[in-house]
Design a protein around this motif. Structure first.
Motif, PDB file in Angstrom:
ATOM      1  N   SER A   1      -6.907  17.387   6.746  1.00 26.62           N
ATOM      2  CA  SER A   1      -6.435  16.524   7.836  1.00 26.62           C
ATOM      3  C   SER A   1      -4.946  16.734   8.117  1.00 26.62           C
ATOM      4  N   TYR A   2      -4.158  16.992   7.079  1.00 25.47           N
ATOM      5  CA  TYR A   2      -2.735  17.243   7.297  1.00 25.47           C
ATOM      6  C   TYR A   2      -2.524  18.533   8.084  1.00 25.47           C
ATOM      7  N   GLU A   3      -3.315  19.563   7.762  1.00 26.65           N
ATOM      8  CA  GLU A   3      -3.227  20.825   8.489  1.00 26.65           C
ATOM      9  C   GLU A   3      -3.604  20.622   9.964  1.00 26.65           C
ATOM     10  N   LEU A   4      -4.594  19.766  10.221  1.00 28.52           N
ATOM     11  CA  LEU A   4      -4.952  19.460  11.605  1.00 28.52           C
ATOM     12  C   LEU A   4      -3.798  18.774  12.332  1.00 28.52           C
TER      13      LEU A   4
ATOM     14  N   GLY B   1      -5.371   5.803  16.796  1.00 32.51           N
ATOM     15  CA  GLY B   1      -4.277   6.738  17.017  1.00 32.51           C
ATOM     16  C   GLY B   1      -4.672   8.172  16.735  1.00 32.51           C
ATOM     17  N   THR B   2      -3.667   9.025  16.594  1.00 32.25           N
ATOM     18  CA  THR B   2      -3.910  10.467  16.520  1.00 32.25           C
ATOM     19  C   THR B   2      -3.778  11.046  15.111  1.00 32.25           C
ATOM     20  N   ARG B   3      -3.443  10.260  14.118  1.00 29.54           N
ATOM     21  CA  ARG B   3      -3.359  10.773  12.747  1.00 29.54           C
ATOM     22  C   ARG B   3      -4.758  11.150  12.281  1.00 29.54           C
ATOM     23  N   HIS B   4      -4.950  12.404  11.889  1.00 24.95           N
ATOM     24  CA  HIS B   4      -6.304  12.917  11.700  1.00 24.95           C
ATOM     25  C   HIS B   4      -7.036  12.333  10.502  1.00 24.95           C
ATOM     26  N   ARG B   5      -6.343  11.863   9.494  1.00 21.13           N
ATOM     27  CA  ARG B   5      -7.050  11.242   8.371  1.00 21.13           C
ATOM     28  C   ARG B   5      -7.766   9.982   8.855  1.00 21.13           C
TER      29      ARG B   5
ATOM     30  N   GLY C   1      -9.004  19.341  17.936  1.00 21.55           N
ATOM     31  CA  GLY C   1      -7.716  19.561  17.294  1.00 21.55           C
ATOM     32  C   GLY C   1      -7.338  21.030  17.230  1.00 21.55           C
ATOM     33  N   VAL C   2      -8.293  21.892  16.904  1.00 22.18           N
ATOM     34  CA  VAL C   2      -8.010  23.321  16.773  1.00 22.18           C
ATOM     35  C   VAL C   2      -7.699  23.945  18.126  1.00 22.18           C
TER      36      VAL C   2
END
Length: 332
Positions: free
Chosen positions: A210-213, A271-275, A82-83
């Motif tokens: 997770s939101y920041e990611l 999916g791609t939502r990080h949480r 992600g980073v």
């Protein structure tokens, strides 16, 4: 929306049940097969004789090590991908695992009496590798393939440094062969306490961010327009990834490809939502390492195949497939 949420919830329950079943099976199966009753008696403190000793002093620490290692490396892989914005990135691909390994073996060579310092040294090595790769990506604007190739070169140099330390400090090289391939046999509960605590704290930090990611995957400009300090968030997330990878390497050795395989499988499922991605990756990572460790024990019995070898056999072809499907690279 409600149906999708229910589907994800059922999927998480299935992953949790699968991980629990694999963990229980790992306590029962081995060179000596034990019944569920014998395992339960040993866990409740009622086990006697050989069966109780096998469960408490051999299989339980090994099972816990597999769970912690899988969770830590998988979550670390999600953060790194992600980073860096690169699906080809993984802790072992870009040299993070090798950096942690170099820190751990240097600590063993220079401070042989201080076992509690090994996780800290592994974290320092992993963090240095993370910072090096991130700085390279940021300052050169390297393409995905170029960044991966640079990471492979960095990993090779760090692995060479590990070999050099092993030769110069033979006493620190005891068990170096197992360390290099990644093995969970011989891990003790005492050796797991600090890495498990660090993994728990870093994993909680990753969930909190997770939101920041999610914002970072949209690009720095979009993230900053939404009020996020992209640079600070990246630095903190890389630190968390270094803690996770360093903690795993400190007791498991250079276990590879978990941080590459698992995030891709998790994206396919949730999916791609990080949480959701972080939680599913944590469970998938624990399941994958536990199953591979179990297979390494039983497939070639009475011989034992280290978990790192099985994971490399799985991860190598997968990494090549990812390379070939990247459209940004040139064909030779």
């Amino acid at each position: 929306m409600e149906a999708a949420r229910r589907h994800k919830g059922l999927l998480m329950v299935a992953l949790l049940a699968g991980t629990a079943a694999a963990a229980l099976l790992s306590l029962c199966v081995g060179s000596v097969s034990l019944s569920l009753g014998e395992v339960a008696a040993a866990l409740l403190g009622r086990g006697q004789g050989v069966s109780g000793s096998i469960v408490l002093y051999a299989r339980l620490p090994r099972m816990l090590a597999a769970l912690v290692c899988g969770c830590a490396l998988a979550v670390g892989g999600v953060i790194i991908q992600g980073v860096l914005g690169n699906p080809l990135a993984g802790p072992n691909i870009i040299g993070v695992n090798a950096g942690a390994g170099l820190g751990a073996i240097l600590c063993s060579a220079l401070l042989p009496a201080s076992m509690t310092a090994v996780p800290a040294a592994a974290f320092a090595g992993a963090l240095c590798a993370c910072v090096l790769v991130y700085t390279l990506a940021r300052r050169t604007g390297a393409s995905r393939i170029t960044l991966v190739l640079a990471g492979v070169a960095i990993s090779s140099m760090l692995s060479a440094a590990i070999d050099a330390v092993s030769i110069l400090f033979p006493e620190a090289a005891l068990g170096a062969g197992s360390f290099m391939v990644g093995r969970l046999s011989g891990v003790t509960v005492a050796a797991l306490k600090v890495p498990a605590l660090l993994s728990l704290l870093a994993g909680a930090g990753a969930f909190a961010m997770s939101y920041e990611l999610d914002l970072l995957t949209l690009g720095d400009e979009v993230a900053q327009s939404l009020g996020l300090s992209a640079r600070a968030a990246r630095n903190l997330l890389l630190t968390l990834a270094a803690v996770l990878c360093g903690a795993a390497v400190s007791f498991a050795g250079l276990v590879g490809f978990v941080g590459l395989l698992v995030p891709h499988a998790a994206r396919f499922l949730v999916g791609t939502r990080h949480r959701d991605l972080l939680l599913s990756s944590m469970l998938l990572g624990a399941l994958l390492v536990t199953v591979c460790d179990l297979l390494g024990r039983v497939l070639f019995a009475p011989f034992e195949l280290p978990v790192g070898i099985l994971l490399s056999l799985l991860g190598g072809p997968f990494f090549l497939w990812l390379l070939f499907r990247q459209r940004g690279g040139r064909r030779l």
